[in-house]
Design a protein around this motif. Sequence first.
Motif, PDB file in Angstrom:
ATOM      1  N   ALA A   1       0.819  -1.215   0.000  1.00 49.45           N
ATOM      2  CA  ALA A   1       0.000   0.000   0.000  1.00 49.45           C
ATOM      3  C   ALA A   1       0.854   1.266   0.000  1.00 49.45           C
ATOM      4  O   ALA A   1       1.957   1.304   0.530  1.00 49.45           O
ATOM      5  N   ASN A   2       0.318   2.294  -0.625  1.00 50.85           N
ATOM      6  CA  ASN A   2       0.893   3.650  -0.611  1.00 50.85           C
ATOM      7  C   ASN A   2       2.262   3.759  -1.257  1.00 50.85           C
ATOM      8  O   ASN A   2       3.051   4.633  -0.890  1.00 50.85           O
ATOM      9  N   CYS A   3       2.563   2.914  -2.213  1.00 51.92           N
ATOM     10  CA  CYS A   3       3.832   3.023  -2.937  1.00 51.92           C
ATOM     11  C   CYS A   3       3.698   4.008  -4.089  1.00 51.92           C
ATOM     12  O   CYS A   3       2.609   4.232  -4.615  1.00 51.92           O
ATOM     13  N   VAL A   4       4.838   4.583  -4.488  1.00 47.97           N
ATOM     14  CA  VAL A   4       4.914   5.460  -5.647  1.00 47.97           C
ATOM     15  C   VAL A   4       5.929   4.849  -6.600  1.00 47.97           C
ATOM     16  O   VAL A   4       7.067   4.571  -6.207  1.00 47.97           O
ATOM     17  N   LEU A   5       5.503   4.625  -7.849  1.00 48.70           N
ATOM     18  CA  LEU A   5       6.387   4.069  -8.873  1.00 48.70           C
ATOM     19  C   LEU A   5       6.626   5.141  -9.925  1.00 48.70           C
ATOM     20  O   LEU A   5       5.675   5.723 -10.458  1.00 48.70           O
ATOM     21  N   LEU A   6       7.906   5.404 -10.216  1.00 53.54           N
ATOM     22  CA  LEU A   6       8.286   6.500 -11.101  1.00 53.54           C
ATOM     23  C   LEU A   6       8.731   6.003 -12.464  1.00 53.54           C
ATOM     24  O   LEU A   6       9.062   4.821 -12.641  1.00 53.54           O
ATOM     25  N   ASP A   7       8.772   6.927 -13.413  1.00 56.58           N
ATOM     26  CA  ASP A   7       9.206   6.630 -14.778  1.00 56.58           C
ATOM     27  C   ASP A   7      10.573   5.948 -14.759  1.00 56.58           C
ATOM     28  O   ASP A   7      11.481   6.373 -14.046  1.00 56.58           O
ATOM     29  N   GLY A   8      10.700   4.877 -15.523  1.00 52.96           N
ATOM     30  CA  GLY A   8      11.952   4.128 -15.582  1.00 52.96           C
ATOM     31  C   GLY A   8      12.009   2.963 -14.612  1.00 52.96           C
ATOM     32  O   GLY A   8      12.993   2.224 -14.586  1.00 52.96           O
ATOM     33  N   SER A   9      10.961   2.755 -13.827  1.00 49.73           N
ATOM     34  CA  SER A   9      10.932   1.627 -12.893  1.00 49.73           C
ATOM     35  C   SER A   9      10.749   0.320 -13.660  1.00 49.73           C
ATOM     36  O   SER A   9       9.862   0.210 -14.506  1.00 49.73           O
ATOM     37  N   VAL A  10      11.586  -0.653 -13.334  1.00 47.30           N
ATOM     38  CA  VAL A  10      11.449  -2.006 -13.876  1.00 47.30           C
ATOM     39  C   VAL A  10      11.539  -2.944 -12.680  1.00 47.30           C
ATOM     40  O   VAL A  10      12.597  -3.070 -12.060  1.00 47.30           O
ATOM     41  N   ILE A  11      10.425  -3.568 -12.356  1.00 47.98           N
ATOM     42  CA  ILE A  11      10.367  -4.447 -11.197  1.00 47.98           C
ATOM     43  C   ILE A  11      10.431  -5.881 -11.696  1.00 47.98           C
ATOM     44  O   ILE A  11       9.531  -6.343 -12.407  1.00 47.98           O
ATOM     45  N   GLY A  12      11.495  -6.575 -11.325  1.00 47.34           N
ATOM     46  CA  GLY A  12      11.728  -7.937 -11.782  1.00 47.34           C
ATOM     47  C   GLY A  12      10.710  -8.923 -11.253  1.00 47.34           C
ATOM     48  O   GLY A  12      10.047  -8.696 -10.228  1.00 47.34           O
ATOM     49  N   ARG A  13      10.628 -10.035 -11.923  1.00 43.44           N
ATOM     50  CA  ARG A  13       9.683 -11.111 -11.586  1.00 43.44           C
ATOM     51  C   ARG A  13       9.786 -11.497 -10.113  1.00 43.44           C
ATOM     52  O   ARG A  13      10.876 -11.640  -9.566  1.00 43.44           O
ATOM     53  N   GLY A  14       8.629 -11.655  -9.480  1.00 46.63           N
ATOM     54  CA  GLY A  14       8.575 -12.178  -8.136  1.00 46.63           C
ATOM     55  C   GLY A  14       8.950 -11.218  -7.027  1.00 46.63           C
ATOM     56  O   GLY A  14       9.046 -11.621  -5.873  1.00 46.63           O
ATOM     57  N   CYS A  15       9.148  -9.952  -7.323  1.00 41.92           N
ATOM     58  CA  CYS A  15       9.538  -8.987  -6.288  1.00 41.92           C
ATOM     59  C   CYS A  15       8.394  -8.690  -5.323  1.00 41.92           C
ATOM     60  O   CYS A  15       7.222  -8.830  -5.654  1.00 41.92           O
ATOM     61  N   VAL A  16       8.786  -8.248  -4.141  1.00 41.37           N
ATOM     62  CA  VAL A  16       7.856  -7.724  -3.146  1.00 41.37           C
ATOM     63  C   VAL A  16       8.335  -6.317  -2.803  1.00 41.37           C
ATOM     64  O   VAL A  16       9.521  -6.115  -2.524  1.00 41.37           O
ATOM     65  N   ILE A  17       7.400  -5.355  -2.820  1.00 48.66           N
ATOM     66  CA  ILE A  17       7.720  -3.965  -2.515  1.00 48.66           C
ATOM     67  C   ILE A  17       6.950  -3.587  -1.250  1.00 48.66           C
ATOM     68  O   ILE A  17       5.718  -3.623  -1.234  1.00 48.66           O
ATOM     69  N   GLY A  18       7.670  -3.214  -0.194  1.00 51.16           N
ATOM     70  CA  GLY A  18       7.053  -2.865   1.078  1.00 51.16           C
ATOM     71  C   GLY A  18       6.221  -1.605   0.995  1.00 51.16           C
ATOM     72  O   GLY A  18       6.498  -0.698   0.205  1.00 51.16           O
ATOM     73  N   ALA A  19       5.201  -1.538   1.828  1.00 52.66           N
ATOM     74  CA  ALA A  19       4.285  -0.400   1.865  1.00 52.66           C
ATOM     75  C   ALA A  19       5.043   0.914   2.043  1.00 52.66           C
ATOM     76  O   ALA A  19       6.026   0.992   2.765  1.00 52.66           O
ATOM     77  N   GLY A  20       4.574   1.935   1.338  1.00 54.44           N
ATOM     78  CA  GLY A  20       5.127   3.272   1.477  1.00 54.44           C
ATOM     79  C   GLY A  20       6.427   3.519   0.743  1.00 54.44           C
ATOM     80  O   GLY A  20       7.034   4.579   0.897  1.00 54.44           O
ATOM     81  N   SER A  21       6.851   2.581  -0.083  1.00 52.59           N
ATOM     82  CA  SER A  21       8.134   2.725  -0.790  1.00 52.59           C
ATOM     83  C   SER A  21       8.000   3.605  -2.031  1.00 52.59           C
ATOM     84  O   SER A  21       6.930   3.716  -2.624  1.00 52.59           O
ATOM     85  N   VAL A  22       9.123   4.218  -2.422  1.00 50.22           N
ATOM     86  CA  VAL A  22       9.215   4.945  -3.678  1.00 50.22           C
ATOM     87  C   VAL A  22      10.162   4.160  -4.578  1.00 50.22           C
ATOM     88  O   VAL A  22      11.307   3.889  -4.196  1.00 50.22           O
ATOM     89  N   VAL A  23       9.662   3.780  -5.767  1.00 50.46           N
ATOM     90  CA  VAL A  23      10.422   2.905  -6.662  1.00 50.46           C
ATOM     91  C   VAL A  23      10.845   3.668  -7.905  1.00 50.46           C
ATOM     92  O   VAL A  23      10.035   4.339  -8.542  1.00 50.46           O
ATOM     93  N   ARG A  24      12.137   3.539  -8.226  1.00 48.95           N
ATOM     94  CA  ARG A  24      12.665   4.051  -9.501  1.00 48.95           C
ATOM     95  C   ARG A  24      13.849   3.179  -9.865  1.00 48.95           C
ATOM     96  O   ARG A  24      14.524   2.632  -8.991  1.00 48.95           O
ATOM     97  N   GLY A  25      14.073   2.992 -11.129  1.00 48.42           N
ATOM     98  CA  GLY A  25      15.178   2.148 -11.578  1.00 48.42           C
ATOM     99  C   GLY A  25      14.782   0.683 -11.609  1.00 48.42           C
ATOM    100  O   GLY A  25      13.627   0.315 -11.424  1.00 48.42           O
ATOM    101  N   ALA A  26      15.789  -0.173 -11.850  1.00 49.58           N
ATOM    102  CA  ALA A  26      15.551  -1.609 -12.025  1.00 49.58           C
ATOM    103  C   ALA A  26      15.769  -2.361 -10.719  1.00 49.58           C
ATOM    104  O   ALA A  26      16.737  -2.111 -10.002  1.00 49.58           O
TER     105      ALA A  26
END
Length: 163
Positions: A119-144
Amino acid sequence: MTIEIHPTAKVSPLTDIEDSVRGTRIVVAAGAVIDSFVKVKPAGGVGDLVIGEGSQINSGCVLYTGNGIHLGRDVLVAANCTFAPVNHAYESKDRRIRDQGFLPSKGGIVIEDDVWIGANCVLLDGSVIGRGCVIGAGSVVRGALEAFGVYAGRPLKRIGERQ
């Protein structure tokens, strides 16, 4: 704009999908679920939104199509996440930011299969999330991000790996 929703997909009547003047495609594959109060806004580019088979997007998420968003199969997106595959240009102090357009694409957002975004994550331009990943709540994602990694925080850090 073209909207293609598979007959077995479930899109809440309370989902708000704005029309695109740029020709953006929105594709919702078989078995995908888009919950109520999800906002899809074609803004800042001509990228498509593709939601893969069995993927689920929960309430309160906002998806700006920008330079494109591609979700693989069985992606789970928790409530109130923002997908922003676009960036305003802002360098000139002599012009309003709103009049400067957008920066070049960093590739949009790509999420591979079997990913869980808290919940409450922000994903930015250029984000590539690989297979099977888990992203914790409140995270900001950019890059691979590497496949099967567990990531969390601001700044985002790899805190583990799925076994």
